[in-house]
Design a protein around this motif. Structure first.
Motif, PDB file in Angstrom:
ATOM      1  N   TRP A 209      13.601  72.625 -51.623  1.00 26.64           N
ATOM      2  CA  TRP A 209      14.560  71.817 -50.858  1.00 26.64           C
ATOM      3  C   TRP A 209      15.719  71.386 -51.750  1.00 26.64           C
ATOM      4  CZ3 TRP A 209      15.949  66.537 -51.358  1.00 26.64           C
ATOM      5  CH2 TRP A 209      16.763  66.055 -50.323  1.00 26.64           C
ATOM      6  N   GLY A 210      16.947  71.662 -51.284  1.00 27.45           N
ATOM      7  CA  GLY A 210      18.145  71.274 -52.010  1.00 27.45           C
ATOM      8  C   GLY A 210      18.458  72.130 -53.221  1.00 27.45           C
ATOM      9  N   MET A 211      17.656  73.169 -53.478  1.00 26.39           N
ATOM     10  CA  MET A 211      17.846  74.002 -54.669  1.00 26.39           C
ATOM     11  C   MET A 211      18.643  75.273 -54.333  1.00 26.39           C
ATOM     12  SD  MET A 211      16.414  72.043 -56.807  1.00 26.39           S
ATOM     13  CE  MET A 211      16.417  73.059 -58.276  1.00 26.39           C
ATOM     14  N   VAL A 212      19.051  75.969 -55.384  1.00 25.96           N
ATOM     15  CA  VAL A 212      19.799  77.214 -55.198  1.00 25.96           C
ATOM     16  C   VAL A 212      18.949  78.260 -54.476  1.00 25.96           C
ATOM     17  CG1 VAL A 212      21.074  79.041 -56.384  1.00 25.96           C
ATOM     18  CG2 VAL A 212      21.152  76.727 -57.262  1.00 25.96           C
ATOM     19  N   SER A 213      17.643  78.142 -54.579  1.00 25.91           N
ATOM     20  CA  SER A 213      16.759  79.081 -53.889  1.00 25.91           C
ATOM     21  C   SER A 213      16.968  79.051 -52.383  1.00 25.91           C
ATOM     22  CB  SER A 213      15.293  78.777 -54.225  1.00 25.91           C
ATOM     23  OG  SER A 213      14.955  77.454 -53.845  1.00 25.91           O
ATOM     24  N   MET A 214      17.446  77.919 -51.856  1.00 26.90           N
ATOM     25  CA  MET A 214      17.730  77.842 -50.421  1.00 26.90           C
ATOM     26  C   MET A 214      18.966  78.671 -50.078  1.00 26.90           C
ATOM     27  SD  MET A 214      17.968  74.471 -47.982  1.00 26.90           S
ATOM     28  CE  MET A 214      16.229  74.102 -48.275  1.00 26.90           C
ATOM     29  N   VAL A 215      19.960  78.628 -50.945  1.00 28.33           N
ATOM     30  CA  VAL A 215      21.151  79.459 -50.749  1.00 28.33           C
ATOM     31  C   VAL A 215      20.776  80.932 -50.879  1.00 28.33           C
ATOM     32  CG1 VAL A 215      23.460  79.993 -51.598  1.00 28.33           C
ATOM     33  CG2 VAL A 215      22.643  77.627 -51.626  1.00 28.33           C
ATOM     34  N   ALA A 216      19.894  81.247 -51.831  1.00 32.26           N
ATOM     35  CA  ALA A 216      19.434  82.629 -52.000  1.00 32.26           C
ATOM     36  C   ALA A 216      18.729  83.117 -50.738  1.00 32.26           C
ATOM     37  CB  ALA A 216      18.507  82.722 -53.206  1.00 32.26           C
ATOM     38  N   ALA A 217      17.963  82.234 -50.093  1.00 30.20           N
ATOM     39  CA  ALA A 217      17.278  82.598 -48.852  1.00 30.20           C
ATOM     40  C   ALA A 217      18.281  82.868 -47.734  1.00 30.20           C
ATOM     41  CB  ALA A 217      16.312  81.490 -48.446  1.00 30.20           C
ATOM     42  N   GLU A 218      19.366  82.076 -47.678  1.00 31.67           N
ATOM     43  CA  GLU A 218      20.404  82.302 -46.675  1.00 31.67           C
ATOM     44  C   GLU A 218      21.092  83.647 -46.897  1.00 31.67           C
ATOM     45  OE1 GLU A 218      23.009  78.955 -46.984  1.00 31.67           O
ATOM     46  OE2 GLU A 218      21.447  77.492 -46.510  1.00 31.67           O
ATOM     47  N   ARG A 219      21.368  83.964 -48.148  1.00 32.28           N
ATOM     48  CA  ARG A 219      21.966  85.269 -48.472  1.00 32.28           C
ATOM     49  C   ARG A 219      21.008  86.406 -48.136  1.00 32.28           C
ATOM     50  NH1 ARG A 219      25.680  85.969 -52.885  1.00 32.28           N
ATOM     51  NH2 ARG A 219      24.082  87.097 -54.045  1.00 32.28           N
ATOM     52  N   ARG A 220      19.710  86.156 -48.333  1.00 30.05           N
ATOM     53  CA  ARG A 220      18.690  87.162 -48.007  1.00 30.05           C
ATOM     54  C   ARG A 220      18.671  87.423 -46.501  1.00 30.05           C
ATOM     55  NH1 ARG A 220      14.654  84.527 -50.387  1.00 30.05           N
ATOM     56  NH2 ARG A 220      15.555  85.034 -52.405  1.00 30.05           N
ATOM     57  N   LEU A 221      18.753  86.374 -45.711  1.00 31.64           N
ATOM     58  CA  LEU A 221      18.797  86.516 -44.256  1.00 31.64           C
ATOM     59  C   LEU A 221      20.047  87.287 -43.827  1.00 31.64           C
ATOM     60  CD1 LEU A 221      17.583  82.972 -43.141  1.00 31.64           C
ATOM     61  CD2 LEU A 221      16.599  85.124 -42.337  1.00 31.64           C
ATOM     62  N   LEU A 222      21.180  86.917 -44.393  1.00 34.60           N
ATOM     63  CA  LEU A 222      22.424  87.598 -44.052  1.00 34.60           C
ATOM     64  C   LEU A 222      22.362  89.073 -44.419  1.00 34.60           C
ATOM     65  CD1 LEU A 222      25.115  84.978 -45.155  1.00 34.60           C
ATOM     66  CD2 LEU A 222      24.742  85.820 -42.836  1.00 34.60           C
TER      67      LEU A 222
END
Length: 418
Positions: A209-222
């Motif tokens: 939560w709140g980490m760069v890994s969340m952004v990485a997950a969004e990029r993975r979805l995209l």
């Protein structure tokens, strides 16, 4: 007489030696010819085997490479490594199907267009391979109905799946679903094959939560959604999100929009500018640092830029760590710098931040009423859609827990229209 006999014996001996000499010479000559023939035949046999082997290899190569027959017509660029292409997709004609329209009579689909069947989202690509492949997929130019990719970033199961199943029902071919969950025990055992969520989980990683890994997950979805060249708009949702309108209205709103919807604003103080790390300079300056809701809706151009980003994201990975909350800053900062003219600077997902704290308010069954669901669609200051004032400012809302499901299903038809 004796002398005559000796002379006769000598002549016979000489004749015998001569005959023997001739026989020896003849044998030597024959053996020499035999040796020559042996060498010649050995050479011919070896040459034949070699030629046969070369022809066999050549024929095999030609049989597996039909392009060799057209080498003279190829350009030099044809010999370079071919770009990664999407997996073959099943295209089915709409035939006489007419898709519903929204209130403003905008066409949601047209007779004779083509719909893309949902592809298998399971693959064994590495993160680098996935992002590279997604960055090279271009939108198809053939006559095809555009789709909306609904991307669910979740902790685990979808407690409101039944509401979404009713929302999607009857609109197959106009949407794609992708689920990213860090729950290692997430399985489709209890998801019926008829559900649009069946086998829609992409290869996922743990998210903090709140980490760069969340952004990485969004990029993975995209990246996974971009592999389908029919996807035109991309919506990020959570397991606690709900739709506020029916599918046709939301689809038309997104497909016909001239903008992407990323929340972007400059916030003074510790919760905004205070999270900036000066080591991000010169790539990201303090004046370009922005904040916003992580729940976005973007078009294909912006999505491609996000998965192709090798400038901003590495800086966030290195310097946006504890107390930075990358999910609230990465996309807002990126879009502000790269696409300032095509962004509406607002999110389409309503969230209640009226209570102080790091998390928005979560709504339970008691809070759900028809009046409440109608009210959260708009905002006091209103909004602009394609240059005109609109009362449809929010298409989705959050956070709703599993206890709200029965009441949401009750109001789905009378309030949300599905």
């Amino acid at each position: 007489m004796k002398k005559s006999q000796e002379t006769q014996e000598d002549s016979l001996q000489q004749e015998s030696r001569h005959q023997l000499h001739q026989i020896v010479i003849s044998k030597i000559l024959r053996s020499h010819r035999f040796f020559q023939n042996l060498v010649l035949y050995s050479f011919l046999i070896g040459f034949g085997f070699g030629l046969g082997f070369i022809l066999n290899v050549h024929i095999r190569n030609v049989s597996f490479n039909p392009q060799l027959f057209r080498l003279s017509s190829l350009s030099p660029s044809s010999f370079s490594t071919p770009p990664l292409q999407p997996q073959p997709e099943i295209v089915v004609p709409l035939n006489d199907t007419v898709v519903a329209t929204n209130d403003d009579d905008h066409e949601v689909g047209q007779k004779g267009h083509y719909l893309m069947m949902p592809e298998n989202v399971v693959h064994n690509m590495t993160e680098e391979e996935l992002l590279l492949r997604a960055s090279k997929i271009q939108e198809k130019t053939l006559k095809m109905t555009k789709k909306v990719a609904f991307m669910f970033l979740t902790r685990g199961k979808l407690p409101l799946a039944k509401l979404w199943e009713r929302f999607f029902k009857g609109h197959e071919g106009l949407f794609s679903i992708y689920i990213h969950t860090s729950d290692p025990f997430y399985f489709d055992d209890h998801t019926p094959e008829t559900s649009p969520f069946y086998r829609r989980r992409i290869p996922s990683k743990e998210v903090g939560w709140g980490m760069v890994s969340m952004v990485a997950a969004e990029r993975r979805l995209l990246a996974n959604a971009l592999l389908d060249a029919g996807n035109h708009r991309f919506v990020l949702l959570s397991e606690s999100d709900i739709p506020l309108f029916n599918f046709s209205t939301i689809y038309s709103y997104l497909i016909n929009s001239q903008h992407s919807y990323v929340d972007v604003y400059d916030l003074p103080g510790p919760a905004g500018r205070g999270r900036y790390n000066r080591r991000m300079s010169p790539v990201i300056s303090r004046t370009n640092w922005r904040k916003g809701s992580q729940w976005f809706e973007i078009d294909r151009e912006v999505a491609l830029a996000v998965v192709s980003d090798t400038t901003y994201f590495p800086v966030f990975e290195k310097y946006c760590l504890w107390n930075c909350y990358a999910d609230e800053h990465y996309l807002s900062t990126f879009v502000h710098a790269m696409f300032p003219g095509k962004n509406a600077n607002r999110s389409l997902t309503w969230t209640d931040w009226s209570r102080r704290g790091p998390h928005p308010r979560k709504y339970t069954r008691r809070s759900v009423t028809g009046e409440f669901l109608r009210r959260v669609r708009n905002r006091e200051q209103g909004c602009v859609y394609n240059g005109k004032k609109s009362e449809k400012c929010y298409l989705f809302a959050r956070k709703f827990d599993g206890s709200t499901l029965d009441k949401l299903l009750y109001f789905a038809h009378s309030v949300m229209g599905f």
